[in-house]
Design an enzyme around this catalytic site. Sequence first.
Site, PDB file in Angstrom:
ATOM      1  N   GLY A   1      49.428  49.045  32.983  1.00  9.53           N
ATOM      2  CA  GLY A   1      50.263  49.581  34.053  1.00  9.53           C
ATOM      3  C   GLY A   1      49.533  49.673  35.377  1.00  9.53           C
ATOM      4  O   GLY A   1      48.487  49.042  35.564  1.00  9.53           O
ATOM      5  N   HIS A  48      48.624  41.417  38.180  1.00 13.64           N
ATOM      6  CA  HIS A  48      49.579  41.459  37.063  1.00 13.64           C
ATOM      7  C   HIS A  48      50.800  40.578  37.356  1.00 13.64           C
ATOM      8  O   HIS A  48      51.332  39.911  36.475  1.00 13.64           O
ATOM      9  CB  HIS A  48      50.055  42.891  36.821  1.00 13.64           C
ATOM     10  CG  HIS A  48      48.973  43.874  36.463  1.00 13.64           C
ATOM     11  ND1 HIS A  48      48.586  44.894  37.294  1.00 13.64           N
ATOM     12  CD2 HIS A  48      48.203  43.982  35.351  1.00 13.64           C
ATOM     13  CE1 HIS A  48      47.642  45.607  36.708  1.00 13.64           C
ATOM     14  NE2 HIS A  48      47.379  45.076  35.523  1.00 13.64           N
ATOM     15  N   GLN A  69      40.316  52.057  23.650  1.00 12.94           N
ATOM     16  CA  GLN A  69      39.338  51.221  24.342  1.00 12.94           C
ATOM     17  C   GLN A  69      38.574  51.976  25.433  1.00 12.94           C
ATOM     18  O   GLN A  69      37.827  51.385  26.188  1.00 12.94           O
ATOM     19  CB  GLN A  69      40.003  49.961  24.905  1.00 12.94           C
ATOM     20  CG  GLN A  69      40.944  50.173  26.052  1.00 12.94           C
ATOM     21  CD  GLN A  69      41.713  48.893  26.372  1.00 12.94           C
ATOM     22  OE1 GLN A  69      42.521  48.409  25.581  1.00 12.94           O
ATOM     23  NE2 GLN A  69      41.456  48.320  27.541  1.00 12.94           N
ATOM     24  N   GLN A 121      41.675  36.073  33.909  1.00 12.48           N
ATOM     25  CA  GLN A 121      40.267  35.670  33.901  1.00 12.48           C
ATOM     26  C   GLN A 121      39.393  36.795  34.491  1.00 12.48           C
ATOM     27  O   GLN A 121      38.204  36.851  34.251  1.00 12.48           O
ATOM     28  CB  GLN A 121      40.133  34.382  34.729  1.00 12.48           C
ATOM     29  CG  GLN A 121      38.753  33.747  34.754  1.00 12.48           C
ATOM     30  CD  GLN A 121      38.275  33.282  33.401  1.00 12.48           C
ATOM     31  OE1 GLN A 121      39.066  32.778  32.599  1.00 12.48           O
ATOM     32  NE2 GLN A 121      36.982  33.474  33.134  1.00 12.48           N
ATOM     33  N   LYS A 122      40.018  37.710  35.227  1.00 14.26           N
ATOM     34  CA  LYS A 122      39.309  38.875  35.784  1.00 14.26           C
ATOM     35  C   LYS A 122      38.516  39.599  34.697  1.00 14.26           C
ATOM     36  O   LYS A 122      37.410  40.075  34.924  1.00 14.26           O
ATOM     37  CB  LYS A 122      40.348  39.807  36.418  1.00 14.26           C
ATOM     38  CG  LYS A 122      39.968  41.248  36.591  1.00 14.26           C
ATOM     39  CD  LYS A 122      39.122  41.447  37.810  1.00 14.26           C
ATOM     40  CE  LYS A 122      38.966  42.886  38.238  1.00 14.26           C
ATOM     41  NZ  LYS A 122      38.898  43.900  37.233  1.00 14.26           N
ATOM     42  N   VAL A 168      43.175  37.287  41.059  1.00 14.92           N
ATOM     43  CA  VAL A 168      43.775  37.488  42.387  1.00 14.92           C
ATOM     44  C   VAL A 168      42.884  38.452  43.165  1.00 14.92           C
ATOM     45  O   VAL A 168      42.451  39.483  42.621  1.00 14.92           O
ATOM     46  CB  VAL A 168      45.206  38.048  42.263  1.00 14.92           C
ATOM     47  CG1 VAL A 168      45.810  38.289  43.640  1.00 14.92           C
ATOM     48  CG2 VAL A 168      46.074  37.102  41.454  1.00 14.92           C
TER      49      VAL A 168
HETATM   50  P1  AMP Z   1      44.884  45.838  32.952  1.00 21.68           P
HETATM   51  O1  AMP Z   1      46.212  46.430  33.258  1.00 21.68           O
HETATM   52  O2  AMP Z   1      43.833  46.129  33.983  1.00 21.68           O
HETATM   53  O3  AMP Z   1      44.433  46.102  31.530  1.00 21.68           O
HETATM   54  O4  AMP Z   1      45.088  44.279  33.038  1.00 21.68           O
HETATM   55  C1  AMP Z   1      46.154  43.623  32.393  1.00 21.68           C
HETATM   56  C2  AMP Z   1      45.963  42.140  32.545  1.00 21.68           C
HETATM   57  O5  AMP Z   1      45.951  41.816  33.936  1.00 21.68           O
HETATM   58  C3  AMP Z   1      44.635  41.636  31.966  1.00 21.68           C
HETATM   59  O6  AMP Z   1      44.869  40.398  31.311  1.00 21.68           O
HETATM   60  C4  AMP Z   1      43.774  41.484  33.188  1.00 21.68           C
HETATM   61  O7  AMP Z   1      42.772  40.505  33.043  1.00 21.68           O
HETATM   62  C5  AMP Z   1      44.807  41.056  34.227  1.00 21.68           C
HETATM   63  N1  AMP Z   1      44.326  41.329  35.588  1.00 21.68           N
HETATM   64  C6  AMP Z   1      43.828  42.490  36.064  1.00 21.68           C
HETATM   65  N2  AMP Z   1      43.426  42.354  37.343  1.00 21.68           N
HETATM   66  C7  AMP Z   1      43.676  41.050  37.684  1.00 21.68           C
HETATM   67  C8  AMP Z   1      43.472  40.274  38.873  1.00 21.68           C
HETATM   68  N3  AMP Z   1      42.928  40.796  39.973  1.00 21.68           N
HETATM   69  N4  AMP Z   1      43.842  38.975  38.841  1.00 21.68           N
HETATM   70  C9  AMP Z   1      44.393  38.423  37.726  1.00 21.68           C
HETATM   71  N5  AMP Z   1      44.606  39.104  36.581  1.00 21.68           N
HETATM   72  C10 AMP Z   1      44.251  40.399  36.560  1.00 21.68           C
END
Ligand code: AMP
Length: 278
Positions: free
Chosen positions: A28, A34, A58, A145-146, A173
């Site tokens: 979220g 996202h 986690q 890929q972040k 991004v």
């Molecule tokens: P999170 O909500 O931070 O657990 O991320 C959910 C998904 O979004 C994961 O697959 C992350 O790698 C991806 N994500 C988070 N930040 C970025 C970003 N800046 N660019 C691309 N994907 C992202």
Amino acid sequence: MELIVARSREDLVKARRGGDVALVPTMGALHEGHRTLIREARVRADQVVVSIFVNPLQFGPNEDFSRYPRTFGADLDVCRAEGVDVVFHPAAEDMYAPDRQVSVHAGRMGEVVEGAVRPGHFDGMLTVVLKLFNLVHPDLAVFGQKDAQQLALIRRMVADLDLPIEILGAPTVRESDGLALSSRNRFLSDDDRETAVALSRALRAGAAELTPSGIRAAAQEMLDAAGPRLDVDYLALVDPATFAEVSESYEGMAVLAVAARVGSTRLIDNVTLTLNPA
Ligand code: AMP
């Protein structure tokens, strides 16, 4: 089509329409990163499911689980705007029975680099991702890929446990100055924000070099230049398949990864580069 909010397996079954389903797992506080994942899912599948779940498993005992941003209302607006079909938003007590025992172990790749700083993090992440796969039954899932080590471990889990799911990686991004978008960026003060750009600056400096030692030195120099406000956890140049440090003679794709604390916020970033191309 009206956006469906599903809270249980039964809700997910009811929402199922047929055709290919793409899952985008998130915690979220949705941002443009996202949204890129969601758009990738949208073009690849007939139905897009976004999960929003801050996974307690986690987070370590001294990590930011309780402080992690929760913006469910705004997230629903983002999902509506992106044409998402289903938001899966389970309650923690429905995901984890008090007597639960079995979980996924990430293996050696889960214990190095990010896993060395956050023991158990990748076990918790893989466990929730496997549960989400089993609940949603997606044909494909999109990850950023972040979180390069997370993406590599998910690919490993899919291969090692024969999961019938295609995994797509989407590029990171960034803000215009290079800072990778993160739900945690909202915690950065103005001073923190200026310091935080050192991570992507270091990765760019490293990526401009040709040898492992040159890459590590150039990136380290940028991190050092940021001064004591930047508290570096690691700078690592690793094999993307194992996350083991690469030797000076390594050839092929490598990941230059960095993690640091700026004030009370922990940030990670990485770039992929090619070493000693033939
Ligand atoms: P999170 O909500 O931070 O657990 O991320 C959910 C998904 O979004 C994961 O697959 C992350 O790698 C991806 N994500 C988070 N930040 C970025 C970003 N800046 N660019 C691309 N994907 C992202």
